[in-house]
Design an enzyme around this catalytic site. Structure first.
Site, mmCIF file in Angstrom:
data_model
loop_
_atom_site.group_PDB
_atom_site.id
_atom_site.type_symbol
_atom_site.label_atom_id
_atom_site.label_comp_id
_atom_site.label_asym_id
_atom_site.label_seq_id
_atom_site.Cartn_x
_atom_site.Cartn_y
_atom_site.Cartn_z
ATOM 1 C CG ASN A 40 57.406 21.828 -13.141
ATOM 2 O OD1 ASN A 40 56.737 22.658 -13.760
ATOM 3 N ND2 ASN A 40 58.365 22.172 -12.305
ATOM 4 C CD GLU A 88 55.078 20.862 -6.838
ATOM 5 O OE1 GLU A 88 54.676 19.731 -7.133
ATOM 6 O OE2 GLU A 88 55.918 21.477 -7.520
HETATM 7 N N1 CAA Z 1 55.871 39.989 -9.812
HETATM 8 C C1 CAA Z 1 55.011 40.484 -8.898
HETATM 9 N N2 CAA Z 1 53.698 40.710 -9.157
HETATM 10 C C2 CAA Z 1 53.262 40.468 -10.399
HETATM 11 C C3 CAA Z 1 54.115 39.972 -11.407
HETATM 12 C C4 CAA Z 1 55.470 39.738 -11.069
HETATM 13 N N3 CAA Z 1 56.360 39.251 -11.949
HETATM 14 N N4 CAA Z 1 53.384 39.821 -12.541
HETATM 15 C C5 CAA Z 1 52.120 40.194 -12.253
HETATM 16 N N5 CAA Z 1 52.043 40.580 -10.958
HETATM 17 C C6 CAA Z 1 50.835 41.009 -10.223
HETATM 18 C C7 CAA Z 1 50.275 42.307 -10.721
HETATM 19 O O1 CAA Z 1 50.845 43.405 -10.038
HETATM 20 C C8 CAA Z 1 48.794 42.164 -10.401
HETATM 21 O O2 CAA Z 1 48.599 42.449 -9.016
HETATM 22 P P1 CAA Z 1 47.165 42.939 -8.417
HETATM 23 O O3 CAA Z 1 46.203 41.821 -8.666
HETATM 24 O O4 CAA Z 1 47.478 43.152 -6.987
HETATM 25 O O5 CAA Z 1 46.791 44.169 -9.125
HETATM 26 C C9 CAA Z 1 48.527 40.677 -10.606
HETATM 27 O O6 CAA Z 1 49.803 40.047 -10.507
HETATM 28 C C10 CAA Z 1 47.920 40.383 -11.961
HETATM 29 O O7 CAA Z 1 48.787 40.908 -12.954
HETATM 30 P P2 CAA Z 1 48.325 41.548 -14.344
HETATM 31 O O8 CAA Z 1 46.937 42.133 -14.208
HETATM 32 O O9 CAA Z 1 49.411 42.437 -14.853
HETATM 33 O O10 CAA Z 1 48.352 40.354 -15.343
HETATM 34 P P3 CAA Z 1 47.482 39.077 -15.479
HETATM 35 O O11 CAA Z 1 46.138 39.227 -14.871
HETATM 36 O O12 CAA Z 1 47.613 38.755 -16.902
HETATM 37 O O13 CAA Z 1 48.264 38.002 -14.603
HETATM 38 C C11 CAA Z 1 49.844 36.282 -14.306
HETATM 39 C C12 CAA Z 1 49.605 37.707 -14.801
HETATM 40 C C13 CAA Z 1 49.579 36.227 -12.810
HETATM 41 C C14 CAA Z 1 51.315 35.988 -14.570
HETATM 42 C C15 CAA Z 1 48.869 35.308 -15.041
HETATM 43 O O14 CAA Z 1 48.995 35.457 -16.423
HETATM 44 C C16 CAA Z 1 49.104 33.856 -14.691
HETATM 45 O O15 CAA Z 1 48.641 33.377 -13.668
HETATM 46 N N6 CAA Z 1 49.816 33.121 -15.581
HETATM 47 C C17 CAA Z 1 50.166 31.711 -15.346
HETATM 48 C C18 CAA Z 1 51.348 31.643 -14.430
HETATM 49 C C19 CAA Z 1 51.751 30.232 -14.154
HETATM 50 O O16 CAA Z 1 51.174 29.258 -14.579
HETATM 51 N N7 CAA Z 1 52.818 30.087 -13.372
HETATM 52 C C20 CAA Z 1 53.362 28.815 -13.026
HETATM 53 C C21 CAA Z 1 54.487 28.528 -13.935
HETATM 54 S S1 CAA Z 1 55.149 26.937 -13.578
HETATM 55 C C22 CAA Z 1 56.247 27.202 -12.360
HETATM 56 O O17 CAA Z 1 56.500 28.288 -11.929
HETATM 57 C C23 CAA Z 1 56.904 25.998 -11.861
HETATM 58 C C24 CAA Z 1 58.197 25.647 -12.477
HETATM 59 O O18 CAA Z 1 58.978 25.005 -11.791
HETATM 60 C C25 CAA Z 1 58.536 25.922 -13.876
#
Ligand code: CAA
Length: 291
Positions: free
Chosen positions: A190, A152
């Site tokens: 948010n 954003e």
């Molecule tokens: N750092 C770096 N890479 C990461 C990671 C991390 N902490 N966590 C996961 N990854 C990578 C993995 O290595 C994997 O990479 P490849 O595709 O290259 O293999 C990919 O992400 C997918 O990971 P996983 O297969 O282990 O797990 P998943 O498919 O369950 O995905 C997730 C994990 C991406 C976190 C997914 O669950 C997701 O999108 N969750 C929602 C996240 C979300 O909504 N975030 C926004 C929060 S709000 C915010 O941030 C704003 C605020 O101000 C509060």
């Protein structure tokens, strides 16, 4: 204006992810934190996340090494002086952020752009305390930074177009997509996400569903990658509550009233994954619901 060197203030969960993606995109990164331990932990996390990218053949070992070499950790804010752009990702407290900008200012170049990764503090108010409100804006990454495609970009009331365009150029070079947002409480993501999480907590509080049934409903019923309570634990319940309070205070509408159960978890210190317990208990092999 060309951005080559970026100063990142704060090497926590967001700051290390920001340094990671900037270095990978070819920027020189000056990464600052107040303790050597935080800097060491951040560099270890970045290396671990890049190793995973190498193992999955997303990048080569040479690209990892070159990116790591572009990050210079430092305990001194003054060392961030050569930066063309500063991204502040320190603790989400206004007094802390104001103090960082004040300490930085004497060391900066006249053209340096100041930005904050704040998820909810007014950009206009932060900017007004600096010597360059027209070169100040919000640069808000999502967690986990290396994975999430959105940034954003929030303009304060005084932000000029050259500053906006320079930041947009950085987002594009990172291979991410920018969402321009006006400076109102909690911006876009948010403003929409937190009331949904808060409503999920009310759904639990009122006994409509259990932790598992609420999360399963949104995962399988609305194709969300995580259920809202699992996501709240991932973000941190203290952060969720703080953002609800910003919405409630800033927009003065009772629809943003934080759920008392969310407050109770925060008062208990059950803040989610980072403290080992929130709506789930993470201390065993598998997360177990706490209600
Ligand atoms: N750092 C770096 N890479 C990461 C990671 C991390 N902490 N966590 C996961 N990854 C990578 C993995 O290595 C994997 O990479 P490849 O595709 O290259 O293999 C990919 O992400 C997918 O990971 P996983 O297969 O282990 O797990 P998943 O498919 O369950 O995905 C997730 C994990 C991406 C976190 C997914 O669950 C997701 O999108 N969750 C929602 C996240 C979300 O909504 N975030 C926004 C929060 S709000 C915010 O941030 C704003 C605020 O101000 C509060």
């Amino acid at each position: 204006m060309e951005i080559r060197t970026v100063g990142v203030v704060g090497a926590g969960q967001m700051g290390n992810g920001i340094a990671h993606v900037l270095a990978q995109a070819g920027y020189d990164v000056l990464l600052n934190d107040i303790s050597q331990e935080s800097l060491d932990r951040a560099m270890a996390t970045i290396r671990r996340n890049m190793d995973r990218q190498v193992a999955r053949e997303k990048i080569t070992a040479e690209q990892r090494d070159a990116a790591l070499a572009r990050i210079t950790p430092t305990l001194r804010l003054a060392d961030l002086g050569p930066s063309d752009l500063i991204i502040e990702a320190a603790t989400e407290r206004e007094t802390v952020k104001n103090a960082i900008f004040e300490d930085l200012q004497p060391h900066l170049q006249p053209h340096t752009i100041l930005t904050s990764n704040t998820s909810s503090i007014s950009i206009t108010r932060l900017a007004s305390r600096t010597d360059r409100p027209e070169k100040f804006m919000g640069f808000h990454f999502m967690n986990p930074v290396p994975v999430m495609k959105l940034v954003e970009l929030i303009r304060g009331i005084a932000t000029d177009d050259a500053t906006y365009q320079a930041c947009l150029g950085v987002v594009e070079r990172l291979g991410k997509q920018a969402a321009p947002a006006e400076d109102f409480p909690a911006f876009i993501v948010n403003r929409i996400l937190m009331p949904m999480i808060n409503e999920a907590v009310y759904t639990l509080y009122e006994g409509v569903g259990s932790v598992r049934s609420i999360d399963t409903s949104l995962k399988l019923g609305a194709n969300h990658p995580m259920g809202p309570l699992e996501l709240a634990d991932f973000i941190g319940l203290d952060t969720c509550l703080a953002i609800m309070n910003v919405l409630h205070d800033g927009l003065a509408d009772t629809k943003y009233r934080p759920c008392p159960l969310l407050t109770k978890y925060v008062e208990a210190g059950w803040l989610g994954r980072k403290t080992g317990r929130g709506f789930y208990d993470y201390r065993g092999e598998e997360p177990v619901p706490t209600r």
